[in-house]
Design an enzyme around this catalytic site. Structure first.
Site, PDB file in Angstrom:
ATOM      1  N   LYS A 108      -6.599  -1.536 -13.030  1.00 13.50           N
ATOM      2  CA  LYS A 108      -7.797  -1.327 -12.754  1.00 13.50           C
ATOM      3  C   LYS A 108      -7.933  -1.373 -11.270  1.00 13.50           C
ATOM      4  CE  LYS A 108     -12.581  -2.431 -13.978  1.00 13.50           C
ATOM      5  NZ  LYS A 108     -12.918  -0.931 -14.322  1.00 13.50           N
ATOM      6  N   GLY A 167       0.841  -1.269   0.160  1.00 12.38           N
ATOM      7  CA  GLY A 167       0.059   0.031   0.125  1.00 12.38           C
ATOM      8  C   GLY A 167       0.834   1.125   0.134  1.00 12.38           C
ATOM      9  N   ARG A 181       9.020 -13.724   2.445  1.00 12.54           N
ATOM     10  CA  ARG A 181       9.231 -13.884   3.781  1.00 12.54           C
ATOM     11  C   ARG A 181       8.423 -14.820   4.648  1.00 12.54           C
ATOM     12  NH1 ARG A 181       6.508  -9.014   3.649  1.00 12.54           N
ATOM     13  NH2 ARG A 181       4.669  -9.145   4.812  1.00 12.54           N
TER      14      ARG A 181
HETATM   15  C1  MV4 Z   1      -5.395  -2.542  -4.920  1.00 10.62           C
HETATM   16  C2  MV4 Z   1      -6.685  -2.745  -4.586  1.00 10.62           C
HETATM   17  C3  MV4 Z   1      -7.712  -2.301  -5.493  1.00 10.62           C
HETATM   18  N1  MV4 Z   1      -7.478  -2.570  -6.778  1.00 10.62           N
HETATM   19  N2  MV4 Z   1      -5.204  -2.972  -6.292  1.00 10.62           N
HETATM   20  C4  MV4 Z   1      -3.160  -2.373  -0.796  1.00 10.62           C
HETATM   21  C5  MV4 Z   1      -2.007  -2.998  -0.353  1.00 10.62           C
HETATM   22  C6  MV4 Z   1      -1.329  -3.621  -1.534  1.00 10.62           C
HETATM   23  N3  MV4 Z   1      -1.012  -4.948  -1.085  1.00 10.62           N
HETATM   24  C7  MV4 Z   1      -2.299  -3.462  -2.576  1.00 10.62           C
HETATM   25  N4  MV4 Z   1      -3.412  -2.674  -1.898  1.00 10.62           N
HETATM   26  C8  MV4 Z   1      -4.401  -2.854  -2.895  1.00 10.62           C
HETATM   27  N5  MV4 Z   1      -4.525  -2.678  -4.153  1.00 10.62           N
HETATM   28  C9  MV4 Z   1      -6.212  -2.915  -7.137  1.00 10.62           C
HETATM   29  N6  MV4 Z   1      -5.715  -2.786  -8.511  1.00 10.62           N
HETATM   30  C10 MV4 Z   1      -6.948  -2.140  -3.189  1.00 10.62           C
HETATM   31  C11 MV4 Z   1      -5.700  -2.538  -2.471  1.00 10.62           C
HETATM   32  C12 MV4 Z   1      -6.254  -2.204  -0.931  1.00 10.62           C
HETATM   33  C13 MV4 Z   1      -6.105  -3.286  -0.104  1.00 10.62           C
HETATM   34  C14 MV4 Z   1      -5.934  -4.380  -0.356  1.00 10.62           C
HETATM   35  C15 MV4 Z   1      -5.705  -5.545   0.561  1.00 10.62           C
HETATM   36  C16 MV4 Z   1      -5.966  -5.402   1.816  1.00 10.62           C
HETATM   37  C17 MV4 Z   1      -6.476  -4.182   2.172  1.00 10.62           C
HETATM   38  C18 MV4 Z   1      -6.683  -2.937   1.110  1.00 10.62           C
HETATM   39  C19 MV4 Z   1      -7.184  -1.757   1.739  1.00 10.62           C
HETATM   40  C20 MV4 Z   1      -7.062  -0.702   0.807  1.00 10.62           C
HETATM   41  C21 MV4 Z   1      -6.654  -0.980  -0.612  1.00 10.62           C
END
Ligand code: MV4
Length: 451
Positions: free
Chosen positions: A201, A165, A292
């Protein structure tokens, strides 16, 4: 097997690694900063070396100090735990050059997943589903606007050197794209020294489901089931569980196959995690791979009966995976609650200080991974994780009922902790129903503030 292993970490994970070594008959070397002199990892290890002042950059991230501690004590291997140097390719490489076994993947594997554009490319090549997005790095605003319009809004702008994030922006529409694109590039440049960004997206209100994978040096790669980590706030996980309430057996099978394909495709060795987003319609997309052992690994240990840290050490020592041809069955349910030194109802403000009373919960299906004791001083320099409460039961309902009692009987006095917040969550109807998305915590806090 190794004779002696150095633990390049602190807190609960350092104790967790010491326990695994004890069972394997491996001697341990603790390293510690001046702020951690009174810590249990120093007390419970066979040997200890002070590696510098409190700030992590001077101690737990100080590569020359850690390597010389290993050389002076004759440690043959270094376990990095999570955080700090765990995904530092250069550290893995320096260990290799110093003839010290790094308990983790080789530098190339760390690099190939640390660079998110390369990781995405690698996964597309392997036929692992990725989020529709740009083919590679987008450096030019005009090109970005064109690709974003093709993808369709909302669009995510992510830093190639980011992850978890960090350096991420959402462009809700074409009008906001230019500002968000430039902000993401600037932030990525400042944070990682690499302004490269790519587009995806935006998956709206996704679930976060990750698969534990494991590979040995003989080419065997398996998955050990999934963990649902949708209960997060600002990319900090608060609660993780296995199995995921949102996966059908068919979807689990497909995602597990994709996770193994991902790890096999990069000849992965050791413990890894393949992260997916799951859409409301059951579509899943690879987003990242962590190279990890993760904070939430005990949820998988409890549902599979394996010791993942011992497994890591076996594999690093050149032994095959310890379990026979078929992968272990997932049994029952487990939920991990992260107890932090934070005031959840004051915007999760950090609350370091003296622990005056510590009384752990117990009973069937209750595991507590912690470095706390009565009289311990929580230092302000490091992350605020105090304890991981891992509760298990035959099914999700039994696990939640046990968790409520465990959280009620868990006493930490002297500082504020997230225990009261976690207890409230276990009583929330939507949590109890299961299958919440990554927006759950924000909605919970907003509704609570309105009451
Ligand atoms: C995203 C997403 C929506 N669409 N990618 C946040 C952490 C990182 N590992 C990837 N993340 C996200 N990527 C796309 N294309 C939403 C998130 C995201 C999220 C993902 C997993 C767990 C919590 C989250 C909280 C906010 C946004």
């Amino acid at each position: 097997m190794f004779n002696k292993l150095l633990i390049a970490n602190r807190g609960e994970i350092a104790l967790r690694i010491i326990r695994a070594c004890h069972e394997l008959g491996v001697k341990t070397v603790a390293v510690y900063s001046e702020a951690d002199r009174e810590s249990l990892h120093v007390r419970f290890s066979d040997e200890d070396v002070c590696i510098g002042p409190a700030p992590a950059k001077d101690s737990y991230l100080n590569i020359p100090q850690i390597i010389s501690a290993a050389e002076v004590t004759g440690a043959e291997a270094i376990h990095p735990g999570y955080g700090f140097l765990a995904e530092n390719a250069e550290f893995s490489e320096i260990c290799q050059r110093s003839d010290i076994v790094f308990v983790g993947p080789n530098p190339d594997q760390i690099r190939s997943m640390g660079d998110k554009v390369t990781a995405r490319w690698t996964m597309m090549d392997l036929g692992v589903p990725t989020v529709p997005g740009s083919d590679g790095v987008i450096s030019d605003l005009d090109e970005g606007e064109k690709v974003a319009a093709e993808i369709g809004f909302p669009v995510m702008i992510k830093a190639s050197s980011g992850g978890g994030g960090k350096g991420m922006r959402i462009a809700p529409d074409a009008a906001s794209f230019a500002d968000m694109f430039q902000a993401a590039q600037t932030e990525a440049g400042a944070a990682f020294g690499d302004p490269d960004v790519y587009l995806e997206k935006c998956i709206v209100e996704p679930k976060h489901v990750e698969f534990q994978v494991f590979g040995d040096q003989y080419g065997r790669v398996v998955h050990l089931g999934e963990r649902d980590c949708s209960i997060q706030r600002r990319h900090q996980k608060l609660i993780e569980e296995a199995p995921s309430p949102v996966l059908t057996p068919e979807l689990r099978e497909k995602m597990g196959e994709a996770a193994v394909k991902a790890a096999k495709g990069i000849d992965y060795v050791g413990a890894g995690t393949v992260e997916f987003l799951v859409d409301s319609d059951g579509s899943f997309y690879f987003i990242e791979m962590n190279t990890r052992i993760q904070v939430e690994h005990p949820v998988t240990e409890v549902t599979t009966g394996l010791d993942l840290v011992k497994e890591q050490i076996h594999v690093a020592a050149g032994e095959p995976l310890s379990f026979p041809s078929e992968i272990p069955q997932v049994r029952g349910h487990a939920i991990e609650f992260r107890v932090n030194a934070e005031d959840a109802f004051l915007n999760f403000a950090p609350c370091p200080g003296l622990i005056t009373i510590f009384h752990p919960p117990g009973g069937p299906g209750v595991r507590l991974d912690t470095h706390l004791y009565s009289g311990y001083q929580v230092p302000p320099q490091y992350d605020s994780l105090l304890a991981k409460l891992i509760v298990s039961g035959r099914d999700r309902h039994e696990t939640i009922v046990r968790a409520r009692h465990a959280l009620e009987s868990f006493v930490i006095e002297g500082i504020k902790t997230t225990i009261p917040f976690l207890h409230e969550i276990t009583q929330n109807d939507k949590f109890v129903a299961g299958g919440v998305d990554t927006g759950f915590v924000d909605r919970f806090l907003t509704e609570r503030a309105a009451d």
